[in-house]
Design a protein around this motif. Structure first.
Motif, PDB file in Angstrom:
ATOM      1  N   THR A 111       0.840  -1.204   0.000  1.00 53.10           N
ATOM      2  CA  THR A 111       0.000   0.000   0.000  1.00 53.10           C
ATOM      3  C   THR A 111       0.868   1.245   0.000  1.00 53.10           C
ATOM      4  O   THR A 111       0.633   2.191  -0.754  1.00 53.10           O
ATOM      5  CB  THR A 111      -0.927   0.006   1.223  1.00 53.10           C
ATOM      6  OG1 THR A 111      -1.778  -1.141   1.188  1.00 53.10           O
ATOM      7  CG2 THR A 111      -1.783   1.259   1.247  1.00 53.10           C
ATOM      8  N   TRP A 112       1.903   1.264   0.845  1.00 48.70           N
ATOM      9  CA  TRP A 112       2.804   2.415   0.902  1.00 48.70           C
ATOM     10  C   TRP A 112       3.504   2.619  -0.436  1.00 48.70           C
ATOM     11  O   TRP A 112       3.599   3.755  -0.931  1.00 48.70           O
ATOM     12  CB  TRP A 112       3.823   2.209   2.021  1.00 48.70           C
ATOM     13  CG  TRP A 112       4.875   3.268   2.084  1.00 48.70           C
ATOM     14  CD1 TRP A 112       6.119   3.241   1.509  1.00 48.70           C
ATOM     15  CD2 TRP A 112       4.784   4.531   2.750  1.00 48.70           C
ATOM     16  NE1 TRP A 112       6.812   4.395   1.784  1.00 48.70           N
ATOM     17  CE2 TRP A 112       6.018   5.212   2.543  1.00 48.70           C
ATOM     18  CE3 TRP A 112       3.797   5.147   3.511  1.00 48.70           C
ATOM     19  CZ2 TRP A 112       6.263   6.471   3.072  1.00 48.70           C
ATOM     20  CZ3 TRP A 112       4.042   6.412   4.044  1.00 48.70           C
ATOM     21  CH2 TRP A 112       5.254   7.052   3.823  1.00 48.70           C
ATOM     22  N   LEU A 152       1.037  11.209   4.407  1.00 47.77           N
ATOM     23  CA  LEU A 152       0.655  10.130   5.322  1.00 47.77           C
ATOM     24  C   LEU A 152       1.661  10.013   6.467  1.00 47.77           C
ATOM     25  O   LEU A 152       1.273   9.838   7.632  1.00 47.77           O
ATOM     26  CB  LEU A 152       0.566   8.808   4.558  1.00 47.77           C
ATOM     27  CG  LEU A 152      -0.171   7.669   5.274  1.00 47.77           C
ATOM     28  CD1 LEU A 152      -1.634   8.043   5.508  1.00 47.77           C
ATOM     29  CD2 LEU A 152      -0.086   6.385   4.459  1.00 47.77           C
ATOM     30  N   GLY A 153       2.955  10.155   6.147  1.00 50.50           N
ATOM     31  CA  GLY A 153       3.972  10.057   7.185  1.00 50.50           C
ATOM     32  C   GLY A 153       3.887  11.184   8.195  1.00 50.50           C
ATOM     33  O   GLY A 153       4.000  10.962   9.409  1.00 50.50           O
ATOM     34  N   GLU A 154       3.672  12.408   7.727  1.00 48.07           N
ATOM     35  CA  GLU A 154       3.600  13.545   8.648  1.00 48.07           C
ATOM     36  C   GLU A 154       2.321  13.518   9.477  1.00 48.07           C
ATOM     37  O   GLU A 154       2.317  13.943  10.635  1.00 48.07           O
ATOM     38  CB  GLU A 154       3.712  14.862   7.878  1.00 48.07           C
ATOM     39  CG  GLU A 154       5.081  15.091   7.259  1.00 48.07           C
ATOM     40  CD  GLU A 154       6.202  14.989   8.289  1.00 48.07           C
ATOM     41  OE1 GLU A 154       6.046  15.516   9.410  1.00 48.07           O
ATOM     42  OE2 GLU A 154       7.235  14.361   7.965  1.00 48.07           O
ATOM     43  N   ILE A 155       1.247  13.021   8.892  1.00 48.92           N
ATOM     44  CA  ILE A 155       0.008  12.884   9.670  1.00 48.92           C
ATOM     45  C   ILE A 155       0.210  11.868  10.789  1.00 48.92           C
ATOM     46  O   ILE A 155      -0.244  12.067  11.923  1.00 48.92           O
ATOM     47  CB  ILE A 155      -1.161  12.485   8.751  1.00 48.92           C
ATOM     48  CG1 ILE A 155      -1.526  13.649   7.824  1.00 48.92           C
ATOM     49  CG2 ILE A 155      -2.379  12.057   9.570  1.00 48.92           C
ATOM     50  CD1 ILE A 155      -2.517  13.301   6.739  1.00 48.92           C
ATOM     51  N   HIS A 164       3.466   3.057   9.090  1.00 45.68           N
ATOM     52  CA  HIS A 164       4.469   2.339   9.869  1.00 45.68           C
ATOM     53  C   HIS A 164       5.387   1.529   8.953  1.00 45.68           C
ATOM     54  O   HIS A 164       6.610   1.498   9.143  1.00 45.68           O
ATOM     55  CB  HIS A 164       3.786   1.401  10.870  1.00 45.68           C
ATOM     56  CG  HIS A 164       3.383   2.079  12.142  1.00 45.68           C
ATOM     57  ND1 HIS A 164       4.283   2.589  13.041  1.00 45.68           N
ATOM     58  CD2 HIS A 164       2.157   2.325  12.664  1.00 45.68           C
ATOM     59  CE1 HIS A 164       3.636   3.123  14.062  1.00 45.68           C
ATOM     60  NE2 HIS A 164       2.344   2.990  13.857  1.00 45.68           N
ATOM     61  N   ALA A 165       4.786   0.881   7.955  1.00 41.22           N
ATOM     62  CA  ALA A 165       5.581   0.068   7.039  1.00 41.22           C
ATOM     63  C   ALA A 165       6.525   0.928   6.222  1.00 41.22           C
ATOM     64  O   ALA A 165       7.718   0.628   6.082  1.00 41.22           O
ATOM     65  CB  ALA A 165       4.654  -0.733   6.121  1.00 41.22           C
ATOM     66  N   GLY A 166       6.003   2.022   5.677  1.00 40.68           N
ATOM     67  CA  GLY A 166       6.822   2.874   4.822  1.00 40.68           C
ATOM     68  C   GLY A 166       7.930   3.581   5.559  1.00 40.68           C
ATOM     69  O   GLY A 166       9.001   3.837   4.981  1.00 40.68           O
ATOM     70  N   LEU A 167       7.723   3.881   6.820  1.00 39.62           N
ATOM     71  CA  LEU A 167       8.742   4.566   7.608  1.00 39.62           C
ATOM     72  C   LEU A 167       9.618   3.588   8.370  1.00 39.62           C
ATOM     73  O   LEU A 167      10.373   3.980   9.257  1.00 39.62           O
ATOM     74  CB  LEU A 167       8.076   5.554   8.573  1.00 39.62           C
ATOM     75  CG  LEU A 167       7.251   6.655   7.893  1.00 39.62           C
ATOM     76  CD1 LEU A 167       6.564   7.528   8.926  1.00 39.62           C
ATOM     77  CD2 LEU A 167       8.139   7.499   6.984  1.00 39.62           C
TER      78      LEU A 167
END
Length: 274
Positions: free
Chosen positions: A35-36, A47-50, A154-157
């Motif tokens: 998805t990421w 999405l990461g900053e949110i 969480h996955a992308g970061l």
């Protein structure tokens, strides 16, 4: 574990409930990672900053609890202000906008980006209005991470997935049913307003399958006598003693884990138990 915890709470009403141990965090799932990776760079930044703003807000709420200050329900504070519907030169920028600007992402296209994330089921967008000292009442756009969006961030970061709820807690579906009964106390929920498979998991005298484990016994069908006391007028679903204690002990945890489940009116149970 569920049977032991329920037995403890049923037979030791004056003792504090055991502390629940959460399951260990898990590595990001392949679905969340996919998805990421399907997002473009701008969407990933949003999405990461949110998620980071959500985490900061969560820390602030924890600090308020430590200092014994009022804390709003999670369903309220997890809605993060994204933008005010007025000129930034007059009303300024929200904390989330400031985060995005530091990442080099500015306002043009913000609406398209967050709505694209909403269409993918990663964000929930709502609107309300607030009083601003410079312009009076002004519209506000709020964003909230969905469970899928949180997992993707969480996955992308490259962060571990959040731990699952403690084993002793109910699923979101069953908690929603129990919350409905709790909100109807002390009168109880009408007999025809609670039916279906949920009773096989939380109703007294039920089993979820032949030869299976008995239900948790958190709600029971209780007779209500007619005003003259001569016969049973109806049956209503009410919390058992165990069900009441379960709700009182874990209400705050449920609100954190399942913020979308309505819990209005349940706080009176906790007040009555003190």
């Amino acid at each position: 574990m569920r049977m032991v915890m329920d037995a403890w709470m049923r037979t030791r009403p004056d003792d504090p409930s055991p502390v629940l141990a959460s399951k260990r965090s898990h590595a990001p799932s392949k679905t969340a990672m996919a998805t990421w990776n399907s997002l473009n760079e701008r969407q990933q930044v949003y999405l990461g900053e949110i998620m980071r703003d959500d985490r900061m807000t969560e820390t602030e709420m924890w600090m308020r609890r430590v200092q014994r200050l009022p804390v709003p329900r999670a369903v309220e504070w997890r809605r993060l202000p994204l933008a005010l519907k007025a000129a930034p030169a007059v009303v300024g920028y929200t904390r989330l906008q400031e985060r995005l600007r530091r990442r080099g992402v500015h306002d043009p296209g913000a609406g398209q980006t967050v709505h694209a994330l909403q269409r993918r089921g990663l964000l929930i967008i709502t609107e309300d209005s607030v009083e601003h000292p410079a312009v009076g009442e002004v519209g506000r756009v709020l964003v909230q991470l969905s469970r899928r969006g949180r997992a993707a961030a969480h996955a992308g970061l490259d962060e571990p997935r959040e731990p699952d709820p403690p084993t002793h807690l109910l699923s979101e579906w069953l908690w929603g049913v129990l919350a409905r009964v709790a909100a109807a106390e002390p009168a109880g929920l009408k007999d025809d307003q609670l039916a279906g498979r949920s009773l096989f998991f939380i109703g007294v005298g039920y089993r979820n399958k032949a030869g299976g484990q008995p239900s948790r016994g958190l709600v029971d069908s209780v007779p209500v006598m007619a005003s003259e006391g001569t016969h049973v007028a109806e049956y209503r679903w009410r919390l058992t003693q165990l069900g009441r204690r379960h709700v009182v002990e874990y209400l705050d945890i449920y609100r954190e884990v399942y913020p979308s489940v309505p819990t209005t009116g349940i706080d009176a149970l906790a007040a009555d138990s003190t």
